[in-house]
Design an enzyme around this catalytic site. Structure first.
Site, mmCIF file in Angstrom:
data_model
loop_
_atom_site.group_PDB
_atom_site.id
_atom_site.type_symbol
_atom_site.label_atom_id
_atom_site.label_comp_id
_atom_site.label_asym_id
_atom_site.label_seq_id
_atom_site.Cartn_x
_atom_site.Cartn_y
_atom_site.Cartn_z
ATOM 1 N N HIS A 1 0.823 -1.213 0.000
ATOM 2 C CA HIS A 1 0.000 0.000 0.000
ATOM 3 C C HIS A 1 0.859 1.267 0.000
ATOM 4 C CE1 HIS A 1 -3.761 -2.226 0.596
ATOM 5 N NE2 HIS A 1 -3.077 -2.989 1.430
ATOM 6 N N ASN B 1 -10.442 -3.139 1.904
ATOM 7 C CA ASN B 1 -10.042 -3.145 0.498
ATOM 8 C C ASN B 1 -11.254 -2.890 -0.385
ATOM 9 O OD1 ASN B 1 -7.305 -3.768 0.985
ATOM 10 N ND2 ASN B 1 -7.715 -5.963 1.020
ATOM 11 N N HIS C 1 -4.570 1.071 12.123
ATOM 12 C CA HIS C 1 -4.378 -0.153 12.905
ATOM 13 C C HIS C 1 -5.741 -0.753 13.211
ATOM 14 C CE1 HIS C 1 -3.158 -3.099 15.711
ATOM 15 N NE2 HIS C 1 -3.298 -2.398 16.817
#
Length: 701
Positions: free
Chosen positions: A87, A160, A352
């Site tokens: 990413h 995603n 996170h």
């Protein structure tokens, strides 16, 4: 002079970085290469299983004592400095999330439970495989990470644009990324999966099959961020104010609809404008065409077996079809502000999955469990220490009193003498809270089972859902999947890998495998018994109903003598729908007719059709002839985009080989309301699918 060393003060033994000694090395072997035939830890301990993390029971949580999992992922997390390992190529925007209040029955999370509640967000989109310098439009999975700055603390929804992942267990994440990244000897190919190591991995790890189909579909080359779905991938556990729980999957539904590029267009764009997606988002926000999604939840019973209609909810390679569990919309997100500084915000933002708020809990999904460790560990190296939450983009919008001290890049100035609990020096504070005070309390879910490296039997079905996805597509979308597999596997050098992948495709769809085999010049695999599946229409992108056109770009070809009044009228009609008109002319500068003045946005020598969602030739431009103009119009036609002309502009289309009577080619005497309405409708359908050719041949009967 210092004393001489004693006999017992000898240097360490001569051992290579990979543990080889001079005696163990053959004369022709490089001492720096890997030694031994068995997989080991970094300390040379032989490993019995590298595909499954150590769990408390086959369906239980991953255990912290799994040294192989921690070592493997820790080393992987620190492979790149300072660029993200995955990413790395990203773009971001600020915005706001507004709750509908409809999730209150499922979760007590404040930002969802209160109707009308507005929460600031920062969203980062990205590609997985490429470096920071790669192109936006490569075929790849896209990251869709949302940071909610809630009153209860930061919540990160890190997902995603595809609802499933390549692997079922986080311990394989270093492997799949190593396989997908450029080959280590030459660092090529960049930002693509069309090479041997990727297809070697996914053909051997058949759990990747479902995700591969998503990636080889049009989902792998989205038109823009605004036309891209988002998914949380994993199953989460939600808790409401009464303590009741449900399992849930997150969905982002784009208001603009789900649309993609066509393959040739994606390739041209990568060379012509590698920043295509980030530019589209930034320009759209700047022009007031904000990007919008609705957040939805699939709510599923929290049963002891954590299954739903035979689908294992802990398996991240599986979906729950929307026909079985409808997506319930719970809020709307609007991205309305660009970052001030790319590095300070887009590059330094740290997500996170462990950033949760009361009412949202994790499950024992083994991929999710490993990510809970990996994301935090990654930031320590990438952002230079443990204080990355103090960076402006990462700072929570809630009070912080964490008793954490010192470390690199500490910008807070702490007071007090007792950064520990309990204490009697600083008045005993800060004190812990209970659930009634908004504390995050982990649900006491039962855990039993033997410590084992393995997975539940329900994880073993790797092909049924891949078949479900494929048969749910329209025939045209299936053609695109065939073309994508054929293109990618044609780039694979090793014949054995291609044959193995064809055998896997045959376990999904016989006709698909046959068509790809013909395209590769290989024998058609033998037919196998295929599972019966009910198609899920929600998985198809092609809709017969026109959608919004906000942020779309229409190029209007004009020159001296063009109908500037008609252009102005068309611009107003498009602007009313949030679309943008850009004038294309042989040379830069401006066009004027004594009454109107129009600035040329794109000169023909500096543009390609990929910049536009539709191309129209203005009246009065019928005499224009230019080689670049022919390329522009032919590409737009080939890429299935709407074309149009009014007045004598139709002559330009015909001169370029575009028949005015062809499907999706609009003509009119003038640029009136009727012409504009037809153009907006055609834009809303995204493509003129009736013009789509079949490229890959069918196998002989």
């Amino acid at each position: 002079m210092p004393p001489k060393p004693h006999q017992d003060q000898s240097a360490p033994a001569k051992v290579s970085p990979t543990g080889a000694t001079e005696r163990s090395l053959p004369l022709v072997r490089d001492a720096r290469s890997q030694s031994g035939d068995h997989l080991t830890t970094a300390n040379g301990l032989r490993v019995d299983d590298t595909d499954h993390s150590l769990k408390a029971g086959r369906r239980g949580p991953s255990l912290l004592e799994d040294f192989h999992l921690r070592e493997k992922i820790t080393h992987f997390d620190h492979e790149r400095i300072p660029e993200r390992v995955v990413h790395a190529r990203g773009a971001a925007a600020h915005g706001v999330f507004t709750s509908y209040g409809s999730a209150a029955s499922a979760t007590k999370a404040g930002f969802l439970a209160e109707k009308g509640k507005q929460t600031p967000v920062f969203v980062r989109f990205s590609t997985v495989l490429g470096s920071r310098g790669s192109a936006d439009t490569v075929r790849d999975t896209r990251g869709f990470a949302v940071k909610f700055y809630t009153d209860e603390g930061t919540f990160d929804l890190v997902g995603n644009n595809m609802p499933v992942f390549f692997i079922q267990d986080a311990i394989k994440f270093p492997d799949v990324i190593h396989a997908g990244k450029p080959h280590p000897d030459r660092e090529i190919p960049q930002a693509q999966s069309a090479h041997d190591t990727f297809w070697d991995f996914v053909s051997l790890h058949t759990e990747a099959t479902h995700h591969v189909f998503w990636n080889m579909s049009d989902r792998g080359i989205p038109r823009s961020y605004r036309t891209m779905e988002g998914f949380g991938v994993h199953t989460f556990r939600l808790e409401n104010a009464a303590g009741e729980t449900v399992l849930a999957k997150w969905h982002w539904k784009p208001v603009a609809g789900v649309h993609s590029l066509v393959w040739e267009e994606a390739q041209i764009t990568a060379g012509m404008d590698p920043d295509f997606h980030r530019r589209d988002m930034a320009d759209g926000i700047e022009n007031g065409a904000f990007l919008e999604w609705e957040l939805g939840l699939q709510l599923l019973p929290d049963t002891p077996d954590e299954m739903f209609e035979g689908i294992d909810l802990l398996d991240p390679t599986k979906i729950v079809p929307e026909e079985l569990a409808p997506v319930q919309l719970v809020g709307r997100m609007t991205l309305n502000a660009n970052p001030t500084n790319y590095f300070a915000e887009t590059e330094q933002v740290a997500f996170h999955l462990g950033n949760l708020v009361p009412g949202i809990q994790v499950t024992n999904d083994p991929l999710l469990q490993g990510r809970l460790f990996s994301y935090l560990d990654t930031q320590l190296t990438r952002l230079g220490g443990p204080n990355f939450t103090q960076l402006p983009i990462n700072r929570p919008h809630a009070d912080v009193n964490d008793n954490l001290r010192d470390g690199m890049h500490q910008t807070a100035v702490h007071t007090g003498l007792a950064p520990y609990l309990p204490n009697s020096v600083d008045g005993g504070g800060p004190r812990t809270a209970d659930a009634s005070e908004g504390a995050y309390v982990t649900l006491p879910t039962p855990t039993t089972g033997e410590k084992v490296r393995g997975a539940a039997v329900s994880f073993d079905d790797h092909f049924t859902q891949a078949r479900l996805f494929y048969v749910s597509l329209t025939p045209l979308e299936q053609d695109h999947v065939v073309e994508a597999f054929t293109f990618e596997l044609a780039k694979v050098f090793e014949k054995g890998i291609r044959e193995r992948m064809l055998a896997n495709l045959a376990r999904v769809d016989t006709a698909l495998a046959g068509r790809v085999a013909v395209g590769l010049g290989l024998p058609v695999p033998e037919a196998v018994d295929l599972p019966e599946v009910a198609p899920s229409p929600a998985l198809s992108q092609i809709s017969p109903v026109p959608g919004p056109v906000a942020g779309r770009v229409v190029g209007v070809v004009a020159g001296p003598g063009a109908d500037l009044a008609g252009i102005a009228s068309l611009r107003d009609a498009l602007a009313a729908q949030g679309a943008v008109l850009r004038i294309i002319s042989p040379v830069a500068g401006e066009l004027a007719d004594g009454t109107h003045v129009e600035i040329v946005d794109r000169a023909l020598y500096a543009t390609r059709s990929v910049e536009f969602d539709a191309v129209v030739v203005a009246g009065g431009a019928g005499s224009l002839r230019h080689p670049k103009l022919d390329v522009l119009l032919q590409e737009a036609f080939r890429h299935l985009k709407p074309l149009g002309a009014w007045g004598d502009g139709a002559l330009v289309l015909r001169a370029a080989g575009v028949a005015p009577e062809a499907a999706g080619v609009l003509t009119a005497d003038e640029a009136g309301a009727g012409f504009a309405e037809q153009l907006v409708t055609a834009l809303g359908l995204h493509r003129v699918w009736d013009r789509a050719p079949q490229v890959v041949p069918q196998p002989a009967p």
